[in-house]
Design a protein around this motif. Structure first.
Motif, PDB file in Angstrom:
ATOM      1  N   PHE A   1      -4.957   3.892  -2.248  1.00  0.00           N
ATOM      2  CA  PHE A   1      -6.367   4.069  -1.906  1.00  0.00           C
ATOM      3  C   PHE A   1      -6.750   5.545  -2.043  1.00  0.00           C
ATOM      4  O   PHE A   1      -7.387   6.125  -1.167  1.00  0.00           O
ATOM      5  CB  PHE A   1      -6.625   3.579  -0.473  1.00  0.00           C
ATOM      6  CG  PHE A   1      -6.815   2.089  -0.367  1.00  0.00           C
ATOM      7  CD1 PHE A   1      -5.771   1.224  -0.596  1.00  0.00           C
ATOM      8  CD2 PHE A   1      -8.055   1.555  -0.046  1.00  0.00           C
ATOM      9  CE1 PHE A   1      -5.944  -0.150  -0.510  1.00  0.00           C
ATOM     10  CE2 PHE A   1      -8.244   0.179   0.041  1.00  0.00           C
ATOM     11  CZ  PHE A   1      -7.181  -0.674  -0.188  1.00  0.00           C
ATOM     12  N   GLY A   2      -6.347   6.164  -3.126  1.00  0.00           N
ATOM     13  CA  GLY A   2      -6.648   7.579  -3.327  1.00  0.00           C
ATOM     14  C   GLY A   2      -5.509   8.443  -2.826  1.00  0.00           C
ATOM     15  O   GLY A   2      -4.563   7.952  -2.217  1.00  0.00           O
TER      16      GLY A   2
ATOM     17  N   ARG B   1       2.049   6.235  -3.926  1.00  0.00           N
ATOM     18  CA  ARG B   1       2.498   6.321  -5.315  1.00  0.00           C
ATOM     19  C   ARG B   1       2.080   5.100  -6.139  1.00  0.00           C
ATOM     20  O   ARG B   1       2.482   4.939  -7.283  1.00  0.00           O
ATOM     21  CB  ARG B   1       4.033   6.493  -5.370  1.00  0.00           C
ATOM     22  CG  ARG B   1       4.495   7.852  -4.841  1.00  0.00           C
ATOM     23  CD  ARG B   1       5.832   7.805  -4.140  1.00  0.00           C
ATOM     24  NE  ARG B   1       5.776   7.062  -2.899  1.00  0.00           N
ATOM     25  CZ  ARG B   1       5.466   7.612  -1.700  1.00  0.00           C
ATOM     26  NH1 ARG B   1       5.229   8.888  -1.603  1.00  0.00           N
ATOM     27  NH2 ARG B   1       5.419   6.875  -0.616  1.00  0.00           N
TER      28      ARG B   1
ATOM     29  N   LEU C   1      -3.760   8.316   4.792  1.00  0.00           N
ATOM     30  CA  LEU C   1      -4.513   7.791   5.934  1.00  0.00           C
ATOM     31  C   LEU C   1      -3.541   7.332   7.016  1.00  0.00           C
ATOM     32  O   LEU C   1      -2.469   6.807   6.706  1.00  0.00           O
ATOM     33  CB  LEU C   1      -5.372   6.594   5.499  1.00  0.00           C
ATOM     34  CG  LEU C   1      -6.369   6.851   4.372  1.00  0.00           C
ATOM     35  CD1 LEU C   1      -7.120   5.564   4.041  1.00  0.00           C
ATOM     36  CD2 LEU C   1      -7.350   7.934   4.746  1.00  0.00           C
TER      37      LEU C   1
ATOM     38  N   PHE D   1      -5.453  10.781  -0.557  1.00  0.00           N
ATOM     39  CA  PHE D   1      -5.435  11.166   0.846  1.00  0.00           C
ATOM     40  C   PHE D   1      -4.492  10.254   1.628  1.00  0.00           C
ATOM     41  O   PHE D   1      -4.522   9.031   1.450  1.00  0.00           O
ATOM     42  CB  PHE D   1      -6.829  11.050   1.474  1.00  0.00           C
ATOM     43  CG  PHE D   1      -7.795  12.076   0.966  1.00  0.00           C
ATOM     44  CD1 PHE D   1      -7.663  13.403   1.337  1.00  0.00           C
ATOM     45  CD2 PHE D   1      -8.818  11.721   0.104  1.00  0.00           C
ATOM     46  CE1 PHE D   1      -8.544  14.356   0.863  1.00  0.00           C
ATOM     47  CE2 PHE D   1      -9.700  12.672  -0.374  1.00  0.00           C
ATOM     48  CZ  PHE D   1      -9.573  14.003   0.001  1.00  0.00           C
TER      49      PHE D   1
ATOM     50  N   LEU E   1       0.865  -1.182   0.000  1.00  0.00           N
ATOM     51  CA  LEU E   1       0.000   0.000   0.000  1.00  0.00           C
ATOM     52  C   LEU E   1       0.895   1.223   0.000  1.00  0.00           C
ATOM     53  O   LEU E   1       1.707   1.413   0.922  1.00  0.00           O
ATOM     54  CB  LEU E   1      -0.924  -0.006   1.228  1.00  0.00           C
ATOM     55  CG  LEU E   1      -2.228  -0.753   0.959  1.00  0.00           C
ATOM     56  CD1 LEU E   1      -1.976  -2.240   0.868  1.00  0.00           C
ATOM     57  CD2 LEU E   1      -3.262  -0.438   1.993  1.00  0.00           C
TER      58      LEU E   1
ATOM     59  N   GLY F   1       2.976   0.571   5.431  1.00  0.00           N
ATOM     60  CA  GLY F   1       4.199   1.143   5.972  1.00  0.00           C
ATOM     61  C   GLY F   1       3.998   1.943   7.251  1.00  0.00           C
ATOM     62  O   GLY F   1       2.880   2.095   7.750  1.00  0.00           O
ATOM     63  N   GLY F   2       5.104   2.490   7.732  1.00  0.00           N
ATOM     64  CA  GLY F   2       5.074   3.313   8.937  1.00  0.00           C
ATOM     65  C   GLY F   2       4.800   4.772   8.593  1.00  0.00           C
ATOM     66  O   GLY F   2       4.445   5.097   7.449  1.00  0.00           O
TER      67      GLY F   2
HETATM   68  C1  LIG Z   1       0.846   7.658   7.449  1.00  0.00           C
HETATM   69  S1  LIG Z   1       1.132   6.764   5.965  1.00  0.00           S
HETATM   70  C2  LIG Z   1       2.765   7.288   5.540  1.00  0.00           C
HETATM   71  C3  LIG Z   1       2.817   8.158   4.361  1.00  0.00           C
HETATM   72  C4  LIG Z   1       4.239   8.562   4.000  1.00  0.00           C
HETATM   73  N1  LIG Z   1       4.467   9.926   4.346  1.00  0.00           N
HETATM   74  C5  LIG Z   1       4.461   8.332   2.509  1.00  0.00           C
HETATM   75  O1  LIG Z   1       4.597   9.315   1.770  1.00  0.00           O
HETATM   76  O2  LIG Z   1       4.464   7.160   2.077  1.00  0.00           O
HETATM   77  C6  LIG Z   1       1.434   5.130   6.570  1.00  0.00           C
HETATM   78  C7  LIG Z   1       1.205   4.029   5.574  1.00  0.00           C
HETATM   79  O3  LIG Z   1      -0.190   3.923   5.315  1.00  0.00           O
HETATM   80  C8  LIG Z   1      -0.417   3.504   3.981  1.00  0.00           C
HETATM   81  N2  LIG Z   1      -1.261   4.517   3.332  1.00  0.00           N
HETATM   82  C9  LIG Z   1      -1.767   5.651   3.881  1.00  0.00           C
HETATM   83  N3  LIG Z   1      -2.572   6.283   3.014  1.00  0.00           N
HETATM   84  C10 LIG Z   1      -2.591   5.540   1.879  1.00  0.00           C
HETATM   85  C11 LIG Z   1      -3.264   5.634   0.625  1.00  0.00           C
HETATM   86  N4  LIG Z   1      -4.074   6.659   0.344  1.00  0.00           N
HETATM   87  N5  LIG Z   1      -3.056   4.661  -0.287  1.00  0.00           N
HETATM   88  C12 LIG Z   1      -2.233   3.619  -0.023  1.00  0.00           C
HETATM   89  N6  LIG Z   1      -1.578   3.456   1.144  1.00  0.00           N
HETATM   90  C13 LIG Z   1      -1.749   4.401   2.079  1.00  0.00           C
HETATM   91  C14 LIG Z   1       0.953   3.322   3.322  1.00  0.00           C
HETATM   92  O4  LIG Z   1       1.317   1.962   3.412  1.00  0.00           O
HETATM   93  C15 LIG Z   1       1.845   4.180   4.209  1.00  0.00           C
HETATM   94  O5  LIG Z   1       3.173   3.714   4.189  1.00  0.00           O
END
Ligand SMILES: C[S@@+](CC[C@H](N)C(=O)[O-])C[C@H]1O[C@@H](n2cnc3c(N)ncnc32)[C@H](O)[C@@H]1O
Length: 159
Positions: A127-128, A79, A132, A130, A76, A108-109
């Motif tokens: 997943f879009g 990008r 999360l 945004f 997930l 991921g973290g």
């Molecule tokens: C708080 S997010 C970290 C985002 C990080 N700053 C980045 O640019 O990858 C934590 C994890 O949630 C997942 N995640 C959060 N939003 C997502 C989205 N819209 N689509 C896919 N994965 C998402 C990803 O696996 C990501 O590594």
């Protein structure tokens, strides 16, 4: 079919735990479902590029240590490729039809994942646009995996 979710950081909130437990229970009818939590690496608020990479690499090693060669890894990633629920269902169905019985989703973290994890992934999905929080992402993903099995099995759940 074995579906695994490898995540970074703890699931703390009761309301996320309850939602995930409900979908995990429902998924039991279709697959063996498990969630593996890797420890997150403590990091200060502001990081240099090198420190950012180091944190992701440490977490990345923990993630990769939970994944076997035979597993099809779906990362997930913001990008990654955006899919519809039907497309995710078809991917899971196709993998199972053509002999892949181990699918692993990686969340991921807070900084994302290391280049090594990106390289290991067989597919990256988004997943879009945004961002999360990882705990909410876990709940949303569990529901979408459940939805996939509803679609695959032609149940009335999906509209
Ligand atoms: C708080 S997010 C970290 C985002 C990080 N700053 C980045 O640019 O990858 C934590 C994890 O949630 C997942 N995640 C959060 N939003 C997502 C989205 N819209 N689509 C896919 N994965 C998402 C990803 O696996 C990501 O590594």
């Amino acid at each position: 079919m074995n579906i695994k979710m490898v995540t970074v950081g703890k699931l703390k909130e009761k309301y996320f735990k309850a939602g995930i437990a409900e979908y995990a229970k429902r998924l039991g009818a279709f697959c063996k479902f498990q969630i593996i939590e890797c420890q997150d690496e403590k990091a200060p608020e502001s990081l240099s590029e090198a420190q950012d990479l180091k944190v992701k690499q440490i977490e990345g090693e923990r993630i990769l240590s939970k994944i076997k060669d035979k597993e099809f890894v779906i990362l997930l990633d913001l990008r990654g490729k955006e899919l519809t629920s039907e497309q995710l269902a078809k991917k899971i169905d196709d993998l199972s039809t053509y002999g892949t019985s181990d699918i692993t989703f990686v969340i991921g973290g807070s900084l994302g994942v290391s280049p090594e994890v990106v390289k290991r992934a067989d597919m990256s999905i988004c997943f879009g646009k945004f961002t999360l929080p990882h705990q909410l992402m876990r709940l949303v993903l569990t529901e979408q995996i459940y939805r996939s099995f509803m679609i695959i099995n032609h149940r009335t759940y999906h509209k």
